[in-house]
Design a protein around this motif. Structure first.
Motif, PDB file in Angstrom:
ATOM      1  N   ASP A  31     -12.011  -8.380   8.209  1.00 45.02           N
ATOM      2  CA  ASP A  31     -11.212  -7.462   9.040  1.00 45.02           C
ATOM      3  C   ASP A  31     -11.995  -6.180   9.339  1.00 45.02           C
ATOM      4  O   ASP A  31     -11.883  -5.604  10.433  1.00 45.02           O
ATOM      5  CB  ASP A  31      -9.852  -7.154   8.392  1.00 45.02           C
ATOM      6  CG  ASP A  31      -9.955  -6.823   6.914  1.00 45.02           C
ATOM      7  OD1 ASP A  31     -11.074  -6.865   6.354  1.00 45.02           O
ATOM      8  OD2 ASP A  31      -8.916  -6.524   6.299  1.00 45.02           O
ATOM      9  N   TRP A  70     -12.648 -13.989   0.145  1.00 46.46           N
ATOM     10  CA  TRP A  70     -11.776 -12.850   0.425  1.00 46.46           C
ATOM     11  C   TRP A  70     -12.558 -11.581   0.800  1.00 46.46           C
ATOM     12  O   TRP A  70     -13.516 -11.223   0.144  1.00 46.46           O
ATOM     13  CB  TRP A  70     -10.904 -12.547  -0.815  1.00 46.46           C
ATOM     14  CG  TRP A  70      -9.925 -11.443  -0.544  1.00 46.46           C
ATOM     15  CD1 TRP A  70      -8.653 -11.572  -0.056  1.00 46.46           C
ATOM     16  CD2 TRP A  70     -10.156 -10.039  -0.724  1.00 46.46           C
ATOM     17  NE1 TRP A  70      -8.087 -10.334   0.092  1.00 46.46           N
ATOM     18  CE2 TRP A  70      -8.983  -9.382  -0.311  1.00 46.46           C
ATOM     19  CE3 TRP A  70     -11.235  -9.286  -1.174  1.00 46.46           C
ATOM     20  CZ2 TRP A  70      -8.845  -7.997  -0.344  1.00 46.46           C
ATOM     21  CZ3 TRP A  70     -11.107  -7.901  -1.196  1.00 46.46           C
ATOM     22  CH2 TRP A  70      -9.916  -7.266  -0.797  1.00 46.46           C
ATOM     23  N   GLY A  71     -12.075 -10.915   1.840  1.00 45.89           N
ATOM     24  CA  GLY A  71     -12.468  -9.538   2.141  1.00 45.89           C
ATOM     25  C   GLY A  71     -13.580  -9.333   3.151  1.00 45.89           C
ATOM     26  O   GLY A  71     -14.491 -10.155   3.291  1.00 45.89           O
ATOM     27  N   GLY A  72     -13.466  -8.224   3.850  1.00 43.26           N
ATOM     28  CA  GLY A  72     -14.550  -7.758   4.709  1.00 43.26           C
ATOM     29  C   GLY A  72     -14.498  -8.205   6.155  1.00 43.26           C
ATOM     30  O   GLY A  72     -14.996  -7.517   7.041  1.00 43.26           O
ATOM     31  N   TYR A 130      -6.709   2.712   4.359  1.00 40.90           N
ATOM     32  CA  TYR A 130      -7.796   3.568   4.885  1.00 40.90           C
ATOM     33  C   TYR A 130      -7.729   3.520   6.414  1.00 40.90           C
ATOM     34  O   TYR A 130      -7.137   2.598   6.997  1.00 40.90           O
ATOM     35  CB  TYR A 130      -9.178   3.150   4.351  1.00 40.90           C
ATOM     36  CG  TYR A 130      -9.514   1.677   4.496  1.00 40.90           C
ATOM     37  CD1 TYR A 130     -10.274   1.212   5.563  1.00 40.90           C
ATOM     38  CD2 TYR A 130      -9.078   0.735   3.552  1.00 40.90           C
ATOM     39  CE1 TYR A 130     -10.588  -0.141   5.693  1.00 40.90           C
ATOM     40  CE2 TYR A 130      -9.386  -0.620   3.677  1.00 40.90           C
ATOM     41  CZ  TYR A 130     -10.135  -1.041   4.753  1.00 40.90           C
ATOM     42  OH  TYR A 130     -10.438  -2.380   4.890  1.00 40.90           O
ATOM     43  N   PHE A 187       0.827  -1.218   0.000  1.00 37.53           N
ATOM     44  CA  PHE A 187       0.000   0.000   0.000  1.00 37.53           C
ATOM     45  C   PHE A 187       0.862   1.269   0.000  1.00 37.53           C
ATOM     46  O   PHE A 187       0.429   2.315   0.500  1.00 37.53           O
ATOM     47  CB  PHE A 187      -0.924   0.012   1.227  1.00 37.53           C
ATOM     48  CG  PHE A 187      -1.873  -1.155   1.300  1.00 37.53           C
ATOM     49  CD1 PHE A 187      -2.717  -1.462   0.229  1.00 37.53           C
ATOM     50  CD2 PHE A 187      -1.940  -1.951   2.432  1.00 37.53           C
ATOM     51  CE1 PHE A 187      -3.596  -2.539   0.292  1.00 37.53           C
ATOM     52  CE2 PHE A 187      -2.817  -3.029   2.504  1.00 37.53           C
ATOM     53  CZ  PHE A 187      -3.641  -3.325   1.423  1.00 37.53           C
TER      54      PHE A 187
HETATM   55  C1  BGN Z   1     -10.657  -3.755   1.701  1.00 37.42           C
HETATM   56  C2  BGN Z   1     -11.323  -5.029   2.187  1.00 37.42           C
HETATM   57  C3  BGN Z   1     -10.531  -5.622   3.316  1.00 37.42           C
HETATM   58  C4  BGN Z   1      -9.088  -5.805   2.872  1.00 37.42           C
HETATM   59  C5  BGN Z   1      -8.526  -4.481   2.417  1.00 37.42           C
HETATM   60  C6  BGN Z   1      -7.089  -4.549   1.976  1.00 37.42           C
HETATM   61  C7  BGN Z   1     -13.743  -4.818   1.901  1.00 37.42           C
HETATM   62  C8  BGN Z   1     -14.953  -4.094   2.461  1.00 37.42           C
HETATM   63  C9  BGN Z   1     -16.167  -4.897   2.572  1.00 37.42           C
HETATM   64  C10 BGN Z   1     -17.263  -4.134   3.196  1.00 37.42           C
HETATM   65  N1  BGN Z   1     -12.654  -4.678   2.636  1.00 37.42           N
HETATM   66  O1  BGN Z   1     -11.340  -3.244   0.618  1.00 37.42           O
HETATM   67  O2  BGN Z   1     -11.080  -6.825   3.714  1.00 37.42           O
HETATM   68  O3  BGN Z   1      -8.291  -6.306   3.928  1.00 37.42           O
HETATM   69  O4  BGN Z   1      -9.312  -4.013   1.350  1.00 37.42           O
HETATM   70  O5  BGN Z   1      -6.875  -5.405   0.922  1.00 37.42           O
HETATM   71  O6  BGN Z   1     -13.767  -5.414   0.840  1.00 37.42           O
END
Ligand code: BGN
Length: 364
Positions: free
Chosen positions: A281, A277-279, A249, A243
């Motif tokens: 965290d 994958w994702g969300g 963010y 990043f």
């Molecule tokens: C974000 C993802 C995270 C991921 C980071 C870094 C989402 C939001 C869903 C509501 N979050 O966009 O899970 O760790 O990027 O890659 O998709």
């Protein structure tokens, strides 16, 4: 006759007085001794008897070598010289480890161009005990840390992680254990549920009070980034190369994070129903803020990390439900988490470098 009786009475009186005086003197001596002095004498006697015992068994080892343990021992017991031999020093003799370890070196060179070999990593970490465990020997660690890594088919990354992290964690003077939680089978990956399993399984082994949740492909570039817990949940991978060495963010809580047992229990652990994958965290971040906690972080310099480059894993495609799930953390925090976690342990492997637990966590 009466003369001899008088002499006898006098002699008795003198004897009684002398006894009384002796008693008083003994009492004064006894009371004037401090409890520490008494304890010291007690230890002394017990060490002498230990020595006698070991001598009679022909086991007396090297006497009085000036290791740090011996130095600490001497200081606490008022510099009294005692032959220690092989006698195990009592645990209370060790002092707490310092808040900032004097063994830290700061910035580290991290690169992934030279392949690493498990056996070489084992040879370089002879201080470990089975299961990837380490406890400082010269002081009592401030935290008992379980490091949990969700895992499947990433052996190359795991080797780098172990190669870099073990020496760092040792220098950080942590009492730690490594838990690789491997998802069994071919179903869609579920990072947060694996982290919950790691929490539950680690606690079955030891009274850990701090938990680090780390991806297998993230390596810290500075050993001042302590893999330990604070009064608030801590995010450790704050400036990743991926990043551009800054947070993607403000609410980002992925990669590597640290939570005490109390903080983790307060949010009912992590969600079990983020498949793919994702969300997950972001859901954890929501949970923490719903429960009134704030994220603490090291500085961008100390929090620098490298991520091992790789393509998207099979069976870990983007989770299309993540946006909807994320919007409902408030409704799910109490019903979905560590208190409703269900899984089956398939296998536990104890290596010098880690404890690997293969688990069946079901499917979406
Ligand atoms: C974000 C993802 C995270 C991921 C980071 C870094 C989402 C939001 C869903 C509501 N979050 O966009 O899970 O760790 O990027 O890659 O998709």
């Amino acid at each position: 006759m009466s003369e001899s009786v008088g002499f006898f009475t006098k002699a008795c009186v003198v004897l009684v007085l002398l006894c009384g005086l002796h008693l008083i003197v003994a009492l004064i001596f006894y009371l004037s001794e401090s409890p520490l002095a008494k304890f010291r004498n007690y230890r002394h006697i017990s060490f002498i008897s230990d020595m006698v015992n070991s001598q009679t068994h022909g086991e007396l080892g090297q006497a009085d070598n000036e290791t740090l343990d011996v130095a600490v021992y001497k200081r606490i017991y008022n510099n009294e010289t005692v032959i220690i031999g092989d006698v195990e020093k009592p645990a209370e003799v060790l002092e707490s480890c310092p808040e900032t370890s004097p063994l830290l070196v700061g910035q580290l060179r991290v690169e992934f161009s030279t392949p690493v070999d498990f056996n070489l990593v084992r040879q370089g970490n002879k201080h470990l005990t089975m299961g990837g465990r380490y406890t400082p020997t010269k002081c009592v660690a401030l935290q008992k840390v379980a490091i949990i890594i969700p895992y499947r088919n990433r052996e190359e990354h795991l080797k780098y992680w172990l190669y870099y992290l073990h020496p760092i964690l040792k220098r950080q003077l942590l009492d730690y254990g490594i838990y690789i939680i491997e998802q069994d089978g071919e179903n869609t990956f579920n990072r947060a549920k694996l982290l919950n399993v790691g929490y539950a399984e680690a606690l079955k082994e030891y009274d850990y009070d701090c938990f680090i949740f780390s991806d297998v492909d993230i390596i810290p570039m500075d050993d001042r980034n302590t893999y330990g817990c604070s009064s608030q949940p801590r995010h450790l991978s704050v400036s990743m190369d991926k990043f551009g060495f800054r947070l993607p963010y403000k609410q980002y809580f992925g990669g590597v994070s640290a939570m005490s047992k109390k903080q983790y229990e307060k949010i009912n652990g992590f969600p079990n129903n983020y498949w793919g994958w994702g969300g997950e965290d972001d859901d954890i971040f929501n949970r923490l803020s719903i429960r009134g906690m704030r994220i603490s972080r090291p500085s961008a310099e100390i929090g620098k990390c490298k991520m091992i480059r790789h393509g998207r894993d099979r069976k870990n495609e983007e989770n299309p439900q993540r946006f909807n799930r994320n919007a409902h953390t408030r409704q799910t925090i109490n019903t979905d988490g560590i208190r409703s976690l269900k899984y089956k342990v398939v296998n536990i492997e104890k290596d010098l470098l880690y404890t690997k637990i293969r688990v069946d966590i079901g499917k979406p």
